[in-house]
Design a protein around this motif. Structure first.
Motif, PDB file in Angstrom:
ATOM      1  N   THR C 169       0.836  -1.199   0.000  1.00  0.00           N
ATOM      2  CA  THR C 169       0.000   0.000   0.000  1.00  0.00           C
ATOM      3  C   THR C 169       0.870   1.248   0.000  1.00  0.00           C
ATOM      4  O   THR C 169       0.659   2.168  -0.795  1.00  0.00           O
ATOM      5  CB  THR C 169      -0.900   0.026   1.256  1.00  0.00           C
ATOM      6  OG1 THR C 169      -1.385  -1.295   1.472  1.00  0.00           O
ATOM      7  CG2 THR C 169      -2.042   0.986   1.092  1.00  0.00           C
ATOM      8  N   ALA C 170       1.868   1.251   0.893  1.00  0.00           N
ATOM      9  CA  ALA C 170       2.744   2.415   0.985  1.00  0.00           C
ATOM     10  C   ALA C 170       3.453   2.632  -0.336  1.00  0.00           C
ATOM     11  O   ALA C 170       3.632   3.772  -0.803  1.00  0.00           O
ATOM     12  CB  ALA C 170       3.761   2.214   2.105  1.00  0.00           C
ATOM     13  N   ALA C 175       5.802   5.657  -1.470  1.00  0.00           N
ATOM     14  CA  ALA C 175       6.828   5.669  -0.430  1.00  0.00           C
ATOM     15  C   ALA C 175       8.117   5.030  -0.940  1.00  0.00           C
ATOM     16  O   ALA C 175       8.066   4.027  -1.658  1.00  0.00           O
ATOM     17  CB  ALA C 175       6.332   4.921   0.798  1.00  0.00           C
ATOM     18  N   SER C 176       9.260   5.608  -0.595  1.00  0.00           N
ATOM     19  CA  SER C 176      10.542   5.031  -0.999  1.00  0.00           C
ATOM     20  C   SER C 176      10.843   3.814  -0.130  1.00  0.00           C
ATOM     21  O   SER C 176      10.176   3.576   0.875  1.00  0.00           O
ATOM     22  CB  SER C 176      11.652   6.057  -0.818  1.00  0.00           C
ATOM     23  OG  SER C 176      11.892   6.247   0.561  1.00  0.00           O
ATOM     24  N   ALA C 177      11.870   3.057  -0.531  1.00  0.00           N
ATOM     25  CA  ALA C 177      12.255   1.862   0.238  1.00  0.00           C
ATOM     26  C   ALA C 177      12.584   2.257   1.674  1.00  0.00           C
ATOM     27  O   ALA C 177      12.187   1.598   2.630  1.00  0.00           O
ATOM     28  CB  ALA C 177      13.445   1.187  -0.423  1.00  0.00           C
ATOM     29  N   TRP C 178      13.336   3.347   1.808  1.00  0.00           N
ATOM     30  CA  TRP C 178      13.759   3.790   3.138  1.00  0.00           C
ATOM     31  C   TRP C 178      12.554   4.196   3.980  1.00  0.00           C
ATOM     32  O   TRP C 178      12.468   3.865   5.162  1.00  0.00           O
ATOM     33  CB  TRP C 178      14.741   4.952   2.984  1.00  0.00           C
ATOM     34  CG  TRP C 178      15.189   5.544   4.282  1.00  0.00           C
ATOM     35  CD1 TRP C 178      14.980   6.800   4.716  1.00  0.00           C
ATOM     36  CD2 TRP C 178      15.926   4.862   5.312  1.00  0.00           C
ATOM     37  NE1 TRP C 178      15.530   6.972   5.957  1.00  0.00           N
ATOM     38  CE2 TRP C 178      16.123   5.800   6.343  1.00  0.00           C
ATOM     39  CE3 TRP C 178      16.424   3.580   5.453  1.00  0.00           C
ATOM     40  CZ2 TRP C 178      16.799   5.478   7.507  1.00  0.00           C
ATOM     41  CZ3 TRP C 178      17.095   3.259   6.619  1.00  0.00           C
ATOM     42  CH2 TRP C 178      17.280   4.209   7.625  1.00  0.00           C
ATOM     43  N   HIS C 183       8.839   3.626   8.310  1.00  0.00           N
ATOM     44  CA  HIS C 183       7.488   3.921   8.768  1.00  0.00           C
ATOM     45  C   HIS C 183       6.553   2.731   8.735  1.00  0.00           C
ATOM     46  O   HIS C 183       5.496   2.770   9.321  1.00  0.00           O
ATOM     47  CB  HIS C 183       6.916   5.081   7.943  1.00  0.00           C
ATOM     48  CG  HIS C 183       7.715   6.330   8.085  1.00  0.00           C
ATOM     49  ND1 HIS C 183       7.786   7.030   9.268  1.00  0.00           N
ATOM     50  CD2 HIS C 183       8.522   6.993   7.209  1.00  0.00           C
ATOM     51  CE1 HIS C 183       8.589   8.074   9.107  1.00  0.00           C
ATOM     52  NE2 HIS C 183       9.054   8.060   7.873  1.00  0.00           N
ATOM     53  N   VAL C 184       6.930   1.681   8.042  1.00  0.00           N
ATOM     54  CA  VAL C 184       6.058   0.507   8.013  1.00  0.00           C
ATOM     55  C   VAL C 184       6.688  -0.669   8.764  1.00  0.00           C
ATOM     56  O   VAL C 184       6.166  -1.151   9.762  1.00  0.00           O
ATOM     57  CB  VAL C 184       5.743   0.085   6.557  1.00  0.00           C
ATOM     58  CG1 VAL C 184       4.855  -1.156   6.565  1.00  0.00           C
ATOM     59  CG2 VAL C 184       5.071   1.217   5.813  1.00  0.00           C
TER      60      VAL C 184
END
Lengths: 280, 420, 270
Positions: C169-170, C175-178, C183-184
């Protein structure tokens, strides 16, 4: 972590390089880290003579591997298997029940008592196997518990923290909604437990059972002291091979004999897990 | 905690378990008090009565399991012979003989008189500790017919590390402390212990010994003390604090001064004889030492030690001892154990065991007491290409000091040299 | 709560009884031979007890930090690197069944002065000493090797489903890998990481095989001291062995108490 950071700093470069090379290198490094210690064991198990500074054995032989087929070793393997499975069953059932008990706000249970029980279930970790055995040995001998039962009781206690917390962590992300949905769809309580709960917890059950199996499968000190040396398992054979000069070959072969069956079991479990996931 | 649980009726089902817990607690607290009075349960009229009672018994022989030849000898020769007497002999391998004694002590602490240890291959420290704890059955060896074939005044058989044997263990074989070296790297081997220590000083990193309290390392430490004192006859066998203060410091000091020239600059020591052998085989050090020279033949044969390994005879001689078979007071199969002990002393078994191809252990029998047919069995034994005969090895031999010297010296070593 | 009863009772009964026995023996009240007599002799050598405790805590701390870091790395790689990740996860999980006794032997064969690694590099003069060093290098590496796989298994077992889904989802949200890691995965992994780290700490604290096989002779960690004294041929050494074992238990109980506080906190936060 540092790799990920460098990944961020290099984002301006062509993306494919960072994306393919770095993970590949990292993966390779991890694989080497994981596999390297096993290489000398594999080599020794088939080595005839191997002296420093030779990088590889100077001769090869299957003697050590063949000696694994001796009845003494096979019987020890059967006993180890039996012990591992027994510990797996008792510790998984008790641990699973304990985890459910720890989870929910139950009538009459306060958060404080839940926490206390959680603490109690962790305490076996704090007691080194040696101390546990030394303390309980006299009691078990006095109670005339058969040696197998004694070993089983002590190892179950040793394994309980692992199984319990496998279930606790699994239950932490467990969705009660599935059970609710099943109930609204008309499932009986028994069906909810058997189909929904066990189904969803299958991976945790497998993992907990596997860890508990390992406790029984690989134990040395408990089996030797409580089993009184008459319950001879693979680790006991390994221990005596390892304490002899020039026993490297046999030690390595026995080591492999201890590693291979649980790995096969692990693969079987993983396969079943994968099948379960795709079919659901 | 047990009262706690009985509050909820649901837990009744677990009652028996909890009950067992309480019962054992009580049982053991009583038992620990009474463990001093050992039951001399079974007494026998004569050896025929023993043999009769032995039939059908299963004897658990607890012995160090790291000696493959020893294991094979028991499994392939001693056990089948015991079978003919109607006794099933089961070998229980342990990594340390003390495990067997600890088992006996635990069982007695728990008040068990039907012990699982029937026979133990034992000597020295383990025997003495067992004697202190009254863990061994005594006065049974004179019943064994084959005891007559040993010399009644043989000092190795009457005292075990200064502890009188008193018929509490039956002799099995003799051993001589033996050094060996790598003839490929050592051109001019030393011929006395002081020369060996000098050699170590001149060749940094090429010598070490197992760290006491390891059995072998502990013997080496005592040998250094005896050597520093100027010979075995200079040191009183009996231990006392004055004797210790007089002789121990010189040994500790010598080893402390030698430490920087040892393997790893003496910052650590191999854990045991086997770890030293590994260093020796890998060419890291040039000397090894063992109380079981019998095994050298097989270790060279199998390639576990390099072919260039040679025994190093010392002019002043080394320490020798005998090892024994002991029966715990609470053994369940005492008669069977006695039958096996007698069998193990028979000329056939002793000769078989002395064969370097079988085990190569030196006999405890006095050959002049054997009839000529039995004597020939010993005369016809093949000789080992590596290990000299017992007569040669045990030349100028001295006997072990009192057992009490052992822990005192080990502890002194650990507190000084061992700290690196 | 009631379903926990059988396990709790078993643990309390066995542990309680065992610890009482250990305690009584350490106080001289249950001698293997002779009259019971209350004595604190076994506890008198406190310098040596404390030194051993220090060594044990040092080994356990470093082993835990290394195992947690490497275990997290393996888990994150397994979750993010597709097919390669699954391979690493599988191989890593395959090392779990290896007993510490076997693993210690293997690490010894690998890292000894004339071990496989030194031979691979042609036995260079400057090859570092790893086995039986005063820094316990080989011991800590053995623990890190075995326990990082355990940490990874626990993390993967408890978060792989949710992490995969949330990560996807991210990712679709850009969202980047980092960012996905920070954050996940990390917040999700915190609880299993703390729990498994705690398990590793107390396990390595009480573990015997590895420091015995791969450590120097002195100073000794609590486990080695306890076993040496227990196996000693001096009857008087047994109470000391029991005192050493109890010291180890006390440290581990403290560690678990601290660890549970951390678990509660990370549980509250997520």
């Amino acid at each position: 972590m540092s790799l990920s950071r460098s990944e961020v700093s290099r984002r301006r470069r062509p993306r494919w390089r960072v994306r393919t090379v770095l993970p590949l290198l990292l993966g390779l490094a991890l694989l080497i880290w994981i596999m390297l210690p096993l290489v000398p064991v594999l080599l020794w198990s088939a080595a005839g003579a191997w002296r420093a500074p030779d990088v590889l054995p100077s001769s090869w032989t299957a003697d050590a591997a063949l000696s694994l087929a001796e009845p003494e070793v096979l019987m020890a393997g059967v006993r180890s298997l039996g012990l591992g499975l027994s510990v797996a069953v008792t510790a998984t059932v008790l641990g699973g029940l304990a985890a459910f008990g720890l989870r929910g706000p139950t009538p009459g249970g306060s958060p404080a008592s839940t926490r206390l029980i959680g603490f109690v279930m962790l305490t076996p970790l704090a007691v080194p196997p040696f101390a546990l055995v030394m303390g309980s040995n006299v009691l078990l001998l006095g109670a005339r518990a058969p040696s197998f039962l004694g070993v089983l009781i002590v190892l179950t206690v040793t394994a309980l923290p692992y199984t319990t917390y496998m279930f606790v962590t699994a239950l932490a992300s467990y969705e009660d909604r599935f059970e609710a949905v099943a109930r609204t769809l008309g499932a009986s309580p028994a069906q909810v437990v058997l189909k929904v709960r066990l189904g969803l917890l299958m991976p945790a059950i497998a993992r907990a059972g596997f860890l508990a199996f390992l406790v029984g499968w690989s134990d040395y000190i408990t089996t030797v002291l409580i089993g009184g040396g008459q319950f001879i398992t693979l680790p006991l054979l390994l221990g005596s091979a390892a304490s002899s000069t020039g026993g490297e070959q046999l030690t390595a072969a026995l080591s492999l004999a201890m590693i291979v069956p649980p790995v096969v079991l692990l693969i079987l479990l993983a396969r079943r897990g994968a099948r379960g996931r795709t079919s659901s | 905690m047990i009262r706690h649980t009985s509050r909820t009726p649901r837990l009744r089902r677990l009652g028996p378990l909890a009950g067992a817990g309480v019962a054992t607690l009580l049982l053991t607290s009583c038992a620990s008090g009474s463990s001093g009075s050992s039951a001399e349960t079974q007494e026998f009229e004569d050896f025929d009565a023993v043999l009769e009672a032995a039939e059908g018994q299963t004897v658990d022989l607890w012995m160090y399991g790291g000696d493959e030849q020893g294991n094979a000898y028991v499994d392939e020769h001693l056990a089948p012979a015991a079978e003919e007497l109607g006794v099933t002999l089961r070998r229980v391998p342990v990594t340390d003989t003390a495990d067997a004694l600890n088992r006996v002590l635990d069982e007695r602490q728990a008040g068990r008189e039907d012990g699982s240890v029937d026979l133990v291959w034992v000597n020295g420290p383990t025997f003495s500790t067992g004697q202190q704890a009254e863990a061994w059955r005594c006065g049974w060896t004179e019943m064994l017919p084959n005891m007559a074939l040993t010399h009644p005044q043989d000092p190795l058989l009457t005292d075990d590390f200064g502890t009188p044997v008193d018929g509490c263990e039956s002799p099995w074989h003799k051993a001589q402390f033996t050094y060996f070296y790598n003839s490929e790297t050592v051109e001019e081997p030393p011929s006395t212990l002081p020369e060996l220590l000098d050699w170590a000083g001149e060749n940094p990193g090429r010598f070490t010994y197992p760290g006491p309290p390891d059995f072998t390392g502990s013997v080496f430490l005592r040998e250094v003390m005896i050597s520093q004192a100027g010979g075995a006859e200079e040191i009183p066998l009996q231990y006392s604090e004055e004797n210790f203060e007089e002789f121990a410091p010189a040994a500790i000091q010598t080893l402390e001064e030698l430490a920087p020239s040892l393997w790893r600059e003496g910052s650590t020591y191999p854990r045991d004889e086997q770890a030293l052998n590994e260093l020796f085989t890998d060419g890291e050090v040039d000397y090894g030492m063992t109380y079981g020279p019998a095994r050298l033949t097989e270790l060279l044969d199998s390639g576990a030690l390099p072919e260039s390994t040679r025994v190093l005879p010392l002019e002043e001689g080394t320490v020798g001892n005998a090892s024994f078979l002991a029966i715990p007071v609470n053994a369940a199969d005492t008669a069977g154990a006695m039958a096996v002990a007698n069998l193990a002393l028979s000329p056939e078994q002793q000769a078989l065991k002395a064969n370097p191809d079988v085990w190569g252990q030196f006999t405890v029998l006095d050959l002049t007491r054997l009839d000529s047919a039995d004597q020939t069995q010993f005369e016809e034994l093949p000789s080992s290409p590596v290990v000299p005969s017992y007569e040669e090895l045990s030349e100028n031999a001295h006997s072990e000091l009192d057992f009490d010297w052992v822990p005192a010296l080990d502890e002194a070593w650990r507190e000084s040299v061992g700290r690196g | 709560m009631l379903t926990a009863a059988p396990a709790v009772i078993l643990v309390l009964l066995v542990l309680g009884a065992a610890l009482i026995m250990v305690g009584l023996q350490s106080l001289g009240l249950m001698p293997v031979f002779g009259e019971p007599q209350l004595s604190l002799n076994a506890w008198a050598d406190s310098t040596s007890l404390l030194e051993s405790a220090g060594v044990s805590v040092y080994i356990a701390t470093l082993s835990t930090v290394l195992s947690a870091g490497l275990g997290l790395l393996i888990a994150v790689y397994a979750l993010t690197a597709g097919r390669g990740g699954r391979l690493v996860a599988a191989v890593s999980a395959a090392t779990i069944p290896i007993p510490h006794l076997v693993a210690s032997g293997a690490i010894g064969l690998l890292l000894a002065d004339a071990g496989f690694l030194a031979r691979l590099f042609g036995m260079p003069e400057g090859f570092p000493q790893l086995v039986a060093t005063q820094w316990w290098t080989a011991v800590i590496l053995e623990f890190a090797w075995k326990e990082s796989a355990f940490v990874a298994l626990v993390i993967l077992g408890s978060i792989s489903r949710s992490a995969m889904a949330l990560s996807e989802t991210a990712s679709t949200l850009g969202a980047s890998a980092w960012q996905r890691f920070c954050h996940v995965i990390l917040p999700l992994a915190r609880l299993p990481l703390v729990v498994s780290g705690l398990v590793v700490f107390v396990y390595t604290l009480g573990s015997y095989e590895s420091p015995w096989l791969l450590g120097p002779l002195a100073p000794e960690p609590l486990s080695v001291r306890a076993v040496r004294l227990f196996g000693s041929t001096q009857l008087s050494a047994r109470p000391e062995a029991m005192a050493t074992a109890l010291t180890s238990v006390v440290i581990a109980v403290l560690a678990i108490a601290v660890g549970l506080l951390l678990v509660r906190r990370s549980g509250d936060r997520s």
